[in-house]
Design a protein around this motif. Sequence first.
Motif, PDB file in Angstrom:
ATOM      1  N   ALA A  14       0.829  -1.206   0.000  1.00 39.69           N
ATOM      2  CA  ALA A  14       0.000   0.000   0.000  1.00 39.69           C
ATOM      3  C   ALA A  14       0.866   1.260   0.000  1.00 39.69           C
ATOM      4  CB  ALA A  14      -0.939  -0.007   1.199  1.00 39.69           C
ATOM      5  N   ILE A  15       1.945   1.255   0.780  1.00 43.83           N
ATOM      6  CA  ILE A  15       2.828   2.426   0.828  1.00 43.83           C
ATOM      7  C   ILE A  15       3.557   2.595  -0.494  1.00 43.83           C
ATOM      8  CG2 ILE A  15       4.795   3.475   1.994  1.00 43.83           C
ATOM      9  CD1 ILE A  15       2.184   3.362   3.647  1.00 43.83           C
ATOM     10  N   VAL A  16       4.027   1.479  -1.069  1.00 38.54           N
ATOM     11  CA  VAL A  16       4.684   1.559  -2.382  1.00 38.54           C
ATOM     12  C   VAL A  16       3.717   2.126  -3.415  1.00 38.54           C
ATOM     13  CG1 VAL A  16       5.634   0.199  -4.283  1.00 38.54           C
ATOM     14  CG2 VAL A  16       6.372  -0.256  -1.938  1.00 38.54           C
ATOM     15  N   ALA A  17       2.455   1.700  -3.363  1.00 39.05           N
ATOM     16  CA  ALA A  17       1.457   2.213  -4.307  1.00 39.05           C
ATOM     17  C   ALA A  17       1.238   3.713  -4.127  1.00 39.05           C
ATOM     18  CB  ALA A  17       0.140   1.457  -4.129  1.00 39.05           C
ATOM     19  N   ASP A  18       1.320   4.190  -2.888  1.00 36.28           N
ATOM     20  CA  ASP A  18       1.177   5.633  -2.653  1.00 36.28           C
ATOM     21  C   ASP A  18       2.311   6.421  -3.326  1.00 36.28           C
ATOM     22  OD1 ASP A  18      -1.070   5.209  -1.151  1.00 36.28           O
ATOM     23  OD2 ASP A  18      -0.058   5.386   0.796  1.00 36.28           O
ATOM     24  N   ILE A  19       3.488   5.811  -3.386  1.00 31.39           N
ATOM     25  CA  ILE A  19       4.651   6.504  -3.957  1.00 31.39           C
ATOM     26  C   ILE A  19       4.749   6.283  -5.460  1.00 31.39           C
ATOM     27  CG2 ILE A  19       7.159   6.798  -3.786  1.00 31.39           C
ATOM     28  CD1 ILE A  19       6.954   5.450  -0.997  1.00 31.39           C
ATOM     29  N   ASP A  20       4.546   5.041  -5.887  1.00 33.19           N
ATOM     30  CA  ASP A  20       4.726   4.646  -7.292  1.00 33.19           C
ATOM     31  C   ASP A  20       3.465   4.977  -8.089  1.00 33.19           C
ATOM     32  OD1 ASP A  20       5.630   3.520  -9.642  1.00 33.19           O
ATOM     33  OD2 ASP A  20       5.250   1.442  -9.000  1.00 33.19           O
ATOM     34  N   ARG A  21       3.323   6.245  -8.454  1.00 29.85           N
ATOM     35  CA  ARG A  21       2.094   6.702  -9.088  1.00 29.85           C
ATOM     36  C   ARG A  21       1.875   6.094 -10.473  1.00 29.85           C
ATOM     37  NH1 ARG A  21       0.119  11.267  -6.499  1.00 29.85           N
ATOM     38  NH2 ARG A  21       0.624  11.073  -4.288  1.00 29.85           N
ATOM     39  N   ASN A  22       2.935   5.820 -11.212  1.00 30.83           N
ATOM     40  CA  ASN A  22       2.751   5.275 -12.562  1.00 30.83           C
ATOM     41  C   ASN A  22       2.750   3.747 -12.603  1.00 30.83           C
ATOM     42  OD1 ASN A  22       5.421   4.641 -12.187  1.00 30.83           O
ATOM     43  ND2 ASN A  22       6.214   5.984 -13.818  1.00 30.83           N
ATOM     44  N   ARG A  23       2.899   3.134 -11.411  1.00 28.71           N
ATOM     45  CA  ARG A  23       2.801   1.676 -11.272  1.00 28.71           C
ATOM     46  C   ARG A  23       3.803   0.929 -12.153  1.00 28.71           C
ATOM     47  NH1 ARG A  23       0.175   3.948  -7.956  1.00 28.71           N
ATOM     48  NH2 ARG A  23      -1.928   3.434  -7.250  1.00 28.71           N
ATOM     49  N   ASP A  24       5.014   1.458 -12.248  1.00 31.31           N
ATOM     50  CA  ASP A  24       6.015   0.752 -13.058  1.00 31.31           C
ATOM     51  C   ASP A  24       6.948  -0.108 -12.204  1.00 31.31           C
ATOM     52  OD1 ASP A  24       7.559   2.636 -11.795  1.00 31.31           O
ATOM     53  OD2 ASP A  24       8.535   3.381 -13.626  1.00 31.31           O
ATOM     54  N   GLY A  25       6.689  -0.190 -10.898  1.00 30.56           N
ATOM     55  CA  GLY A  25       7.480  -1.045 -10.031  1.00 30.56           C
ATOM     56  C   GLY A  25       8.773  -0.446  -9.537  1.00 30.56           C
ATOM     57  N   SER A  26       9.013   0.827  -9.833  1.00 31.72           N
ATOM     58  CA  SER A  26      10.205   1.516  -9.325  1.00 31.72           C
ATOM     59  C   SER A  26       9.797   2.898  -8.843  1.00 31.72           C
ATOM     60  CB  SER A  26      11.281   1.627 -10.412  1.00 31.72           C
ATOM     61  OG  SER A  26      10.836   2.435 -11.484  1.00 31.72           O
ATOM     62  N   LEU A  27      10.642   3.473  -7.995  1.00 24.27           N
ATOM     63  CA  LEU A  27      10.349   4.781  -7.409  1.00 24.27           C
ATOM     64  C   LEU A  27      11.263   5.821  -8.042  1.00 24.27           C
ATOM     65  CD1 LEU A  27      10.072   3.666  -3.665  1.00 24.27           C
ATOM     66  CD2 LEU A  27       8.309   3.636  -5.450  1.00 24.27           C
ATOM     67  N   SER A  28      10.716   6.596  -8.961  1.00 24.06           N
ATOM     68  CA  SER A  28      11.509   7.602  -9.651  1.00 24.06           C
ATOM     69  C   SER A  28      11.823   8.770  -8.734  1.00 24.06           C
ATOM     70  CB  SER A  28      10.766   8.108 -10.890  1.00 24.06           C
ATOM     71  OG  SER A  28       9.632   8.866 -10.496  1.00 24.06           O
ATOM     72  N   GLN A  29      12.763   9.608  -9.150  1.00 23.12           N
ATOM     73  CA  GLN A  29      13.109  10.787  -8.356  1.00 23.12           C
ATOM     74  C   GLN A  29      11.910  11.717  -8.193  1.00 23.12           C
ATOM     75  OE1 GLN A  29      16.015  11.621  -6.770  1.00 23.12           O
ATOM     76  NE2 GLN A  29      16.712   9.543  -7.246  1.00 23.12           N
ATOM     77  N   ASP A  30      11.126  11.872  -9.265  1.00 23.35           N
ATOM     78  CA  ASP A  30       9.951  12.740  -9.174  1.00 23.35           C
ATOM     79  C   ASP A  30       8.936  12.173  -8.187  1.00 23.35           C
ATOM     80  OD1 ASP A  30      10.967  14.550 -10.953  1.00 23.35           O
ATOM     81  OD2 ASP A  30       9.889  13.751 -12.694  1.00 23.35           O
ATOM     82  N   GLU A  31       8.748  10.848  -8.211  1.00 23.78           N
ATOM     83  CA  GLU A  31       7.810  10.221  -7.283  1.00 23.78           C
ATOM     84  C   GLU A  31       8.297  10.331  -5.842  1.00 23.78           C
ATOM     85  OE1 GLU A  31       5.846   6.778 -10.168  1.00 23.78           O
ATOM     86  OE2 GLU A  31       7.751   6.397  -9.150  1.00 23.78           O
ATOM     87  N   GLN A  32       9.585  10.204  -5.652  1.00 25.97           N
ATOM     88  CA  GLN A  32      10.144  10.348  -4.308  1.00 25.97           C
ATOM     89  C   GLN A  32       9.954  11.770  -3.795  1.00 25.97           C
ATOM     90  OE1 GLN A  32      14.198   8.895  -4.039  1.00 25.97           O
ATOM     91  NE2 GLN A  32      13.722   7.089  -5.290  1.00 25.97           N
ATOM     92  N   ARG A  33      10.239  12.749  -4.645  1.00 26.30           N
ATOM     93  CA  ARG A  33      10.064  14.143  -4.227  1.00 26.30           C
ATOM     94  C   ARG A  33       8.599  14.450  -3.928  1.00 26.30           C
ATOM     95  NH1 ARG A  33      14.331  15.199  -8.016  1.00 26.30           N
ATOM     96  NH2 ARG A  33      12.812  15.372  -9.714  1.00 26.30           N
ATOM     97  N   ALA A  34       7.698  13.901  -4.746  1.00 24.32           N
ATOM     98  CA  ALA A  34       6.269  14.151  -4.532  1.00 24.32           C
ATOM     99  C   ALA A  34       5.812  13.562  -3.202  1.00 24.32           C
ATOM    100  CB  ALA A  34       5.467  13.560  -5.686  1.00 24.32           C
ATOM    101  N   TYR A  35       6.286  12.346  -2.884  1.00 25.46           N
ATOM    102  CA  TYR A  35       5.880  11.729  -1.614  1.00 25.46           C
ATOM    103  C   TYR A  35       6.490  12.479  -0.431  1.00 25.46           C
ATOM    104  CZ  TYR A  35       4.672   8.191   1.824  1.00 25.46           C
ATOM    105  OH  TYR A  35       4.147   7.541   2.914  1.00 25.46           O
ATOM    106  N   ALA A  36       7.749  12.875  -0.565  1.00 20.50           N
ATOM    107  CA  ALA A  36       8.383  13.645   0.505  1.00 20.50           C
ATOM    108  C   ALA A  36       7.618  14.947   0.752  1.00 20.50           C
ATOM    109  CB  ALA A  36       9.835  13.937   0.161  1.00 20.50           C
TER     110      ALA A  36
END
Length: 209
Positions: A63-85
Amino acid sequence: MARSSRGSRRAAWALALTTAVAAAADVSAHRRDEYLQAARIAIEPGAVQLELNLTPGIDLADAIVADIDRNRDGSLSQDEQRAYASVVLGALTIDVDGTPVRARLAAATFPDVAAMERGEGSIRLQLAGTFPQLAAGPHQLSFRNRHNPDRSVYLANALVPASPDVTVTAQRRDIDQTELTIDYLLRAAPPKLAPAWLIGSLAVAVVLS
């Protein structure tokens, strides 16, 4: 003077012990179905630094990974990390003596998805904020964490100040540790000595006159 020094040392040891206990609690309190959020706060004369570790239990990891991984590609991009932070930062408030302190993200470290799915990875956010120089005497810093309240457990502790001008005198938490109030004492800064070149110039001016 000696008694005051012993008291300061005892307070420092007490804070160090509290920090060590909190570090141990980070592990022991972490259950499979909880999102552990552990905050450690360092106070300086005109600044505050905060480290926030977020560790999802194995049952919550997807669930937490899904909150961060917005495009559901299985990795956490820099943009996704910044957005979650940014989302986390928006749920935190800090104030000193009732005046809000605007904190900024200084650094962020995200584990890989596999580590989070094993319940082993921690997101580490480092925040920093500054505020105007305060007068010597007692002050109070308040911290609140409202991120993801429905599935989280919280820890919050003050660190032993690095500056000799700051002494933490008390810590108070609400029952869930979403709120931490830190009482601290700020010592007056010693007067600045005039630079040697200025003293020398004044002395020459007096002689010439």
